[in-house]
Design an enzyme around this catalytic site. Structure first.
Site, PDB file in Angstrom:
ATOM      1  N   GLY A   1    -104.593   5.359   5.192  1.00  0.00           N
ATOM      2  CA  GLY A   1    -105.858   5.342   5.851  1.00  0.00           C
ATOM      3  C   GLY A   1    -106.090   3.997   6.004  1.00  0.00           C
ATOM      4  O   GLY A   1    -105.986   2.935   4.876  1.00  0.00           O
ATOM      5  N   CYS A   2    -106.603   3.368   7.235  1.00  0.00           N
ATOM      6  CA  CYS A   2    -106.858   1.806   7.357  1.00  0.00           C
ATOM      7  C   CYS A   2    -107.995   1.347   6.604  1.00  0.00           C
ATOM      8  O   CYS A   2    -107.692   0.251   5.849  1.00  0.00           O
ATOM      9  CB  CYS A   2    -107.175   1.568   8.893  1.00  0.00           C
ATOM     10  SG  CYS A   2    -108.490   2.895   9.554  1.00  0.00           S
ATOM     11  N   ASN A   3    -109.069   2.009   6.317  1.00  0.00           N
ATOM     12  CA  ASN A   3    -110.091   1.600   5.458  1.00  0.00           C
ATOM     13  C   ASN A   3    -109.582   1.781   4.081  1.00  0.00           C
ATOM     14  O   ASN A   3    -109.916   0.666   3.101  1.00  0.00           O
ATOM     15  CB  ASN A   3    -111.223   2.625   5.358  1.00  0.00           C
ATOM     16  CG  ASN A   3    -112.047   2.546   6.904  1.00  0.00           C
ATOM     17  OD1 ASN A   3    -112.231   1.497   7.612  1.00  0.00           O
ATOM     18  ND2 ASN A   3    -112.388   3.787   7.186  1.00  0.00           N
TER      19      ASN A   3
ATOM     20  N   THR B   1    -107.077  -1.241   3.123  1.00  0.00           N
ATOM     21  CA  THR B   1    -107.831  -2.624   3.035  1.00  0.00           C
ATOM     22  C   THR B   1    -108.492  -2.659   1.833  1.00  0.00           C
ATOM     23  O   THR B   1    -108.575  -4.063   1.326  1.00  0.00           O
ATOM     24  CB  THR B   1    -108.958  -2.530   4.163  1.00  0.00           C
ATOM     25  OG1 THR B   1    -108.449  -2.459   5.678  1.00  0.00           O
ATOM     26  CG2 THR B   1    -109.530  -4.014   4.433  1.00  0.00           C
TER      27      THR B   1
END
Length: 347
Positions: free
Chosen positions: A149-151, A154
């Site tokens: 998941g991108c969030n 990060t």
């Protein structure tokens, strides 16, 4: 050697970004692109920026259409990938850009997603600290990979060095993210219309409900945390793509400012795609647009006793498609940077 590639969900944002990057990959040949309602349409009708792929036509997303390829990238909504990938040959490298294979815990899956838990695959964040190694060690030779998941990735990359080195505590983490609406996909949603997004900032999934929370906790446990407590709040802002994550954590007793900065600099010293900025600098989302790069600024707030990490990524590139291709390169024994760039687009 050339590897044949199929992309399922090629009409969406993640699928389009996969194709943009794959089109420049010297070892990959895109032979099949699939969609659901858009099957039968020319790819460029849905992805008009992909001029080098104008010869391709979208076909139905079925196991039969995807079989026979060396690599299959899947960019489908959660709950759809697992149903499809179960029918693909075990020898095929399958990279899922959806959520279906990210979480080890069936309990977490039920609590945050619901429906059938399809089991965890090798997690596609190569730079993530895992015990005494990195996640790329797990990815080498893998045939099933779950892109992150991108969030989640990060925040994981933002905090893992501090957790692994013991200079921060993992039980009082606060992360607030400014995110572009492309992370929510291409399907029509009223709250993502231009009139609803432009000129405003919209928090969502407030109060511990965002689906990336268990994924973040899982990654930080791999980095060495025994207990993770995180307050996570994403905010949609009017930029089409990008994430600016501001994460803070309590400084561990006895940790100095020099030791804190050293933890991040050592962790990412040899990582081409994760770069720590000089002291006093913080990144902008504009600096990573279109790049497979995570830029990170580290600050010590001595008054509050907290470390502040500000990280910028392109949610569609390093956050999703870039991570998927980087992980596929590792799995196939190719140089990790093949087909990927650290350079963004400006202005």
């Amino acid at each position: 050697m050339t590897f044949t590639v199929a992309v399922a969900g090629a009409s969406g944002y993640a699928g389009g970004e996969l194709l943009r990057l794959l089109a420049e990959h010297p070892e990959f040949e895109i032979t099949t692109v699939t969609a659901h309602s858009n099957a039968g349409a020319p790819l460029v009708a849905l992805q008009p920026h992909l001029r080098s792929l104008r010869h391709l036509t979208l076909v139905d997303t079925t196991p039969e259409r995807l079989s026979g390829h060396d690599i299959v990238f899947v960019a489908l909504p959660h709950g759809k990938s697992g149903e499809l990938t179960a029918h693909l040959d075990e020898g095929t490298l399958v990279v899922d850009c959806g959520a279906d294979h990210r979480l080890e815990s069936g309990t977490d899956w039920s609590a945050f997603y619901g429906g059938e838990h399809f089991g965890a695959w090798a997690y596609g964040v190569p730079e993530l600290i895992v015990g005494d190694g990195r996640q790329r060690d797990v990815l080498a030779g893998a045939r099933r990979i779950a892109a992150p998941g991108c969030n989640a990735s990060t925040v994981e990359l933002s905090l893992a060095p501090g957790v692994a080195s013991g200079v921060i505590e993992s039980t009082d983490i606060v992360s607030v993210l400014a995110v572009g609406p492309s992370g929510a996909g291409k399907s029509l949603k009223p709250h993502l219309l231009a009139a609803e997004v432009l000129g405003t900032a919209n928090p969502y999934a407030v109060g511990g409900t965002h689906r990336h929370i268990p994924e973040i906790a899982q990654g930080l446990r791999w980095a060495g945390a025994t207990d993770v407590s995180i307050s996570f709040t994403p905010v949609i802002v009017p930029m089409s793509r990008g994430i600016l994550a501001t994460s803070t954590a309590r400084i561990a007793p006895g940790a100095s400012a020099a030791q804190i900065r050293e933890a991040w600099e050592i962790a990412y010293a040899d990582e081409p795609f994760v770069q720590v900025l000089p002291d006093g600098q913080v990144p902008r989302t504009a600096d990573v647009l279109g790049a497979n790069t995570a830029l990170m600024g580290i600050a010590v707030d001595e008054a509050s006793g907290r470390v502040v990490v500000v990280t910028a990524v392109d949610n569609l590139a390093k956050g999703t498609a870039g991570a998927a291709i980087q992980s596929a390169n590792i799995a196939l024994g190719l140089p990790e940077q093949t087909g990927l760039t650290v350079n963004g687009v400006a202005p």
